[in-house]
Design a protein around this motif. Sequence first.
Motif, short mmCIF file in Angstrom:
data_model
loop_
_atom_site.label_atom_id
_atom_site.label_comp_id
_atom_site.label_asym_id
_atom_site.label_seq_id
_atom_site.Cartn_x
_atom_site.Cartn_y
_atom_site.Cartn_z
N PHE A 161 -5.12 -11.24 3.29
CA PHE A 161 -4.30 -10.39 2.69
C PHE A 161 -2.98 -10.21 3.77
O PHE A 161 -3.33 -9.98 4.98
CB PHE A 161 -4.65 -8.96 2.54
CG PHE A 161 -5.77 -8.83 1.28
CD1 PHE A 161 -5.25 -8.87 -0.01
CD2 PHE A 161 -7.00 -8.65 1.56
CE1 PHE A 161 -6.06 -8.73 -1.03
CE2 PHE A 161 -7.92 -8.72 0.35
CZ PHE A 161 -7.49 -8.49 -0.89
N ALA A 219 -14.76 0.04 -0.35
CA ALA A 219 -13.53 -0.88 0.16
C ALA A 219 -13.54 -2.31 -0.18
O ALA A 219 -12.67 -3.10 -0.56
CB ALA A 219 -13.15 -0.39 1.47
N THR A 229 -10.90 -2.34 6.09
CA THR A 229 -11.76 -3.51 5.51
C THR A 229 -10.93 -4.99 5.65
O THR A 229 -11.31 -5.85 5.99
CB THR A 229 -11.95 -3.30 4.02
OG1 THR A 229 -12.74 -2.03 4.03
CG2 THR A 229 -12.94 -4.09 3.38
N ILE A 230 -9.64 -4.53 5.29
CA ILE A 230 -8.79 -5.87 5.60
C ILE A 230 -8.83 -6.23 7.14
O ILE A 230 -8.98 -7.64 7.35
CB ILE A 230 -7.31 -5.75 5.00
CG1 ILE A 230 -7.25 -5.23 3.53
CG2 ILE A 230 -6.57 -6.64 5.51
CD1 ILE A 230 -5.94 -5.04 3.33
N CYS A 252 -11.33 -5.09 -2.28
CA CYS A 252 -10.79 -6.14 -1.79
C CYS A 252 -11.22 -7.50 -2.47
O CYS A 252 -10.29 -8.44 -2.51
CB CYS A 252 -10.96 -6.37 -0.25
SG CYS A 252 -10.13 -5.07 0.66
N GLU A 253 -12.48 -7.63 -2.55
CA GLU A 253 -13.20 -8.70 -3.29
C GLU A 253 -12.34 -8.95 -4.69
O GLU A 253 -12.01 -9.94 -4.91
CB GLU A 253 -14.57 -8.81 -3.39
CG GLU A 253 -15.38 -9.84 -3.58
CD GLU A 253 -15.40 -10.96 -2.48
OE1 GLU A 253 -14.95 -12.34 -2.71
OE2 GLU A 253 -15.13 -10.64 -1.02
N ASN A 308 0.95 -1.04 0.00
CA ASN A 308 0.00 0.05 0.03
C ASN A 308 0.91 1.25 -0.11
O ASN A 308 1.60 1.48 0.81
CB ASN A 308 -0.68 0.04 1.40
CG ASN A 308 -2.43 0.35 1.08
OD1 ASN A 308 -2.60 0.66 0.02
ND2 ASN A 308 -2.98 -0.20 2.19
N ILE A 338 -9.16 0.73 3.12
CA ILE A 338 -8.72 -0.36 2.74
C ILE A 338 -8.19 -1.23 3.95
O ILE A 338 -8.47 -2.44 4.08
CB ILE A 338 -7.60 -0.34 1.60
CG1 ILE A 338 -8.27 0.28 0.28
CG2 ILE A 338 -6.96 -1.65 1.52
CD1 ILE A 338 -9.33 -0.58 -0.33
N SER A 339 -7.30 -0.35 4.66
CA SER A 339 -6.78 -1.05 5.90
C SER A 339 -7.87 -1.63 6.71
O SER A 339 -7.72 -2.90 7.43
CB SER A 339 -5.81 -0.31 6.66
OG SER A 339 -4.75 -0.03 6.09
N TYR A 364 -10.76 -9.44 6.00
CA TYR A 364 -10.19 -10.19 5.19
C TYR A 364 -8.55 -10.43 5.83
O TYR A 364 -7.50 -10.44 5.21
CB TYR A 364 -9.60 -9.37 3.75
CG TYR A 364 -10.91 -9.12 2.78
CD1 TYR A 364 -10.99 -10.14 1.92
CD2 TYR A 364 -11.59 -8.19 3.13
CE1 TYR A 364 -12.22 -10.13 1.16
CE2 TYR A 364 -12.98 -8.13 2.23
CZ TYR A 364 -13.20 -9.19 1.31
OH TYR A 364 -14.38 -9.01 0.44
N GLU A 402 -0.70 -6.93 4.36
CA GLU A 402 -0.52 -5.53 4.29
C GLU A 402 0.71 -4.85 4.72
O GLU A 402 1.13 -4.91 5.65
CB GLU A 402 -1.77 -4.59 4.52
CG GLU A 402 -1.74 -3.51 4.20
CD GLU A 402 -2.86 -2.48 4.94
OE1 GLU A 402 -3.19 -2.97 6.27
OE2 GLU A 402 -3.14 -1.37 4.59
#
Length: 382
Positions: free
Chosen positions: A32, A370, A23-24, A374-375, A6, A20-21, A28, A34
């Motif tokens: 992931f 987000a 959501t991960i 990710c998907e 990132n 994004i962070s 997720y 990251e």
Amino acid sequence: MIKILNIVGARPQIIKASAISRTIKERYSGKFEEIIVHTGQHYDKELSSVFFDELHIPKPHHNLKVGSARHSKQTASMMTGLEDIILNIQPDCVIVYGDTNSTLAGALAASKLHCPVVHIEAGLRSFNKNMPEEINRIMCDHVSTLLFSPTNAGFKNLIKEGFRPENSPPYTIDNPKIFHSGDIMYDNSLFYGELAEKKEKFLTEIGVKPGEFVLATIHRDNNTDIPERLRSIFEAFLMIAREQNIPIVLPLHPRTSAALEKNLSKELCKEIKNEPLLKVMPPVSFLEVILLEKNARLIMTDSGGIQKEAHFFRKLCIIFRKETEWVELVKNKTSVLVDADKEKIIKAVTDFSMNKKLNFPKFYGDGKTAGFICEEMVKNFG
Ligand code: UD1
């Protein structure tokens, strides 16, 4: 595990990366790994570390500390540092955000090492190549593999530039995929909008009341570094504040604060300093700016992000530019382009105060962008 790198560097990218962070972390974490790289483009605490702390983003694993420099020098030192990191880490993809020199450096360094680039906020165009950001966006889009456009206008711009929506997987730099994904900043405004309420006492601290102040920001070099433009904007602020007896809250980018002394006459600087209705202050945190946006009567800005946040919080917005990438806002008549023209700025304030019929359609997705991104990364790089 999909290894993602990132890349952030400027204030708005740190904020975008938080979507994004988050959501991960929430959904997720097993999928992931990251790794965050900060280029160091923004280095002042108020433009950088404050956001990591407040938005609970993992601290950057690497900081290139490039600092300020002329554009090519700055971009080149970022590329040199990023090349080493990408070679060392061997990520499955690199994520870049928006249109800054950090975006361009990340996209070029990764694509030259055949590492797929994911561009978040793809397709936006101002059609003004005098803006460094316009060059950055175009270059970045054309070396990306997954391109996520926040708006329909951005998606159409990509098609006009030759991107084919019908491409099928596997996606590569030569067979890229474009998405009309919605905007992760809308996700952020929903998430942080509530948290910002907890900061309510900030309004009292700076001496303003909800609905009874204007929020204004300026940071673009063509406004700060051209003395006539800067003068015209600040003369308009003084007139509006005094005639309407309304405070204007001005959290200033460090470049703008420096430009006031350098580019305005001593008399005007003194007037600005001595006018209690102009509340000039250092940059504020993201939660503080959201609180200001939610409670302002009106917003004036040359920032790309704040134009949209005005819309998210149902505020009218006066834009100190000739054109904008967020064309839907101007078409919707809840934003107006006034350039740096004093008369136009003042007229826009008057026109807006008579505007009763306000409509703020959902131009920027459903707040789940987000997750969508990710998907798609899982599908392509998993
Ligand atoms: C960059 C982005 C712009 C984004 C903006 C958000 C590019 C080309 N532009 O512009 O798209 O909207 O970030 O803020 O990448 N400075 C400091 N302290 C800092 C950082 C900068 O004082 O922490 C000063 C320096 O004098 C520097 C100037 O601000 O020369 C401009 O910094 P720059 O890196 O060009 O970024 P921005 O103008 O902020």
